[in-house]
Design a protein around this motif. Structure first.
Motif, short mmCIF file in Angstrom:
data_model
loop_
_atom_site.label_atom_id
_atom_site.label_comp_id
_atom_site.label_asym_id
_atom_site.label_seq_id
_atom_site.Cartn_x
_atom_site.Cartn_y
_atom_site.Cartn_z
N ILE A 1 0.86 -1.18 0.00
CA ILE A 1 0.00 0.00 0.00
C ILE A 1 0.89 1.22 0.00
N ARG A 2 0.77 2.05 -1.04
CA ARG A 2 1.64 3.22 -1.19
C ARG A 2 0.89 4.54 -1.07
N ALA A 3 -0.44 4.51 -0.95
CA ALA A 3 -1.18 5.76 -0.99
C ALA A 3 -2.38 5.71 -0.06
N GLY B 1 -4.75 3.13 -1.78
CA GLY B 1 -4.34 2.63 -3.08
C GLY B 1 -3.30 1.53 -2.90
N THR B 2 -3.59 0.36 -3.45
CA THR B 2 -2.75 -0.82 -3.24
C THR B 2 -2.33 -1.39 -4.60
N ILE C 1 -0.60 1.58 -7.59
CA ILE C 1 -1.19 2.88 -7.27
C ILE C 1 -0.21 3.62 -6.35
N TRP C 2 0.21 4.79 -6.77
CA TRP C 2 1.21 5.57 -6.04
C TRP C 2 0.64 6.80 -5.36
N SER C 3 -0.56 7.21 -5.72
CA SER C 3 -1.17 8.38 -5.09
C SER C 3 -2.68 8.31 -5.28
N VAL C 4 -3.40 8.88 -4.33
CA VAL C 4 -4.86 8.95 -4.38
C VAL C 4 -5.26 10.32 -3.85
N ALA D 1 -6.51 8.65 -9.06
CA ALA D 1 -5.50 7.70 -8.60
C ALA D 1 -4.31 7.79 -9.53
N GLY D 2 -3.14 8.11 -8.98
CA GLY D 2 -1.92 8.14 -9.76
C GLY D 2 -1.30 6.76 -9.80
#
Length: 327
Positions: free
Chosen positions: A39-41, A55-56, A82-85, A97-98
């Motif tokens: 999970i990054r976001a 965002g996973t 997913i790197w950003s939300v 969602a980036g």
């Protein structure tokens, strides 16, 4: 340790954990988000501080109860990191969602999604570029900003349908290795970006940038590395930048300004970070609560707006995002 807030910690390989009592006890989320997921976001809804998106690598999830229980949203992102939300502050049904690469947008609260083509350069120095930040401009929600790792800043004036690549932030490609972004609207609006070199500021809508470089931790370091950036929710002159000797690095600090970046000082944390300070969390409902995390698992909290900090007892593996919500 003051109570009254929920802290959520997102990791790579260790899923999602949360505490509602200032770090004394923790809940590990196990369903439907797997406990060993990446999970990054994290993004808390601007209109409802108890709703949050995660965002996973398996898609996007939402909680309505301070990250206690979660549901998976139908999306085309199950095979895309997913790197950003982010959630539109004026229209919470609009979500961005980036991803790696490009981004997705939903205009119906996550029921359906459009894939957005930003036009990023592929390949970039890290292979496929990552959209590490998407920001809906608080002055006009048709203006969307995206920070790319590694391809600089992109901007849309039509809600994400079309994009322009803004001028380079510096002579080295890694000046445009965007890690954190923030907007501080005012008589002169400032756009902030962090990269491996420092923090860049634009006061002309991204057409030109001024860099501030922090001191190196040792002479042998290539540079003083920066990651997240946070503007205090109730005072845009107060900002924090996550800093370190490298990525992941072996030490770090939090850089702090009270005059909108004119002067900076390094915060003396109670325990020296074991890697770069990676990310921050706060919430406008509890603006004096600020959380920070090192990449390698240390979590720090402040309940007085960043003047004093506590390192929480629990340590994690690799932390990629933190979020704060009022209880």
């Amino acid at each position: 340790m003051a109570e009254g807030f929920t802290l959520v910690v997102a990791t790579v390989g260790g899923g999602l954990s949360r505490t509602v009592d200032g770090g004394e006890t923790w809940d590990r989320i196990r369903d439907p988000i797997p406990s060993e997921s990446n999970i990054r976001a994290l993004s808390v809804y601007p209109d409802d501080p108890h709703r949050i998106l995660a965002g996973t690598d398996l898609g996007i999830f939402r909680s309505e109860d301070n990250a206690g229980t979660w549901e998976k949203l139908n999306s085309p992102m199950e095979d895309r990191q997913i790197w950003s939300v982010t959630v539109d502050p004026t229209d919470p049904d609009t979500i961005f969602a980036g991803t790696r690469p490009d981004a997705f947008r939903s205009r119906d609260g996550g029921k359906t999604w459009d894939e957005l083509s930003l036009g990023v350069t592929i390949p970039c120095p890290v292979g496929i570029p990552r959209t590490t930040n998407v920001i809906v401009d608080p002055r006009d929600n048709r203006t969307i900003w995206a920070g790319i790792e590694v391809d600089g800043v992109y901007k849309s004036l039509d809600g994400g349908d079309s994009w322009v690549h803004l001028p380079e932030l510096g002579p080295d490609p890694f000046h445009g290795d965007i890690h954190g972004m923030a907007i501080s609207p005012g008589p002169t609006t400032s756009i902030y970006c962090t990269s491996p070199f420092g923090i860049a500021t634009s006061t002309d809508e991204g057409e030109s940038w001024d860099y501030h470089y922090f001191p190196k931790f040792s002479e042998k370091d290539n540079r003083s590395y920066c990651r997240g950036v946070l503007v205090k929710a109730d005072d845009p002159d107060v900002m924090f930048v996550g800093n370190g000797d490298a990525i992941p690095g072996i030490t770090g600090t939090i850089q702090h300004t009270k005059d909108a970046g004119k002067t900076w000082e390094s915060i003396d944390l109670p325990v020296a970070p074991n890697s770069v300070v990676y990310w921050f969390g706060t919430n406008k409902e509890v603006p004096n609560v600020i959380a920070a995390a090192s990449l390698y698992g240390y979590v720090y909290t402040s309940t007085d707006g960043g003047e004093n900090w506590t390192k929480l007892k629990k340590e994690f593996g690799e932390i990629r995002s933190v979020a704060v919500m009022p209880n």
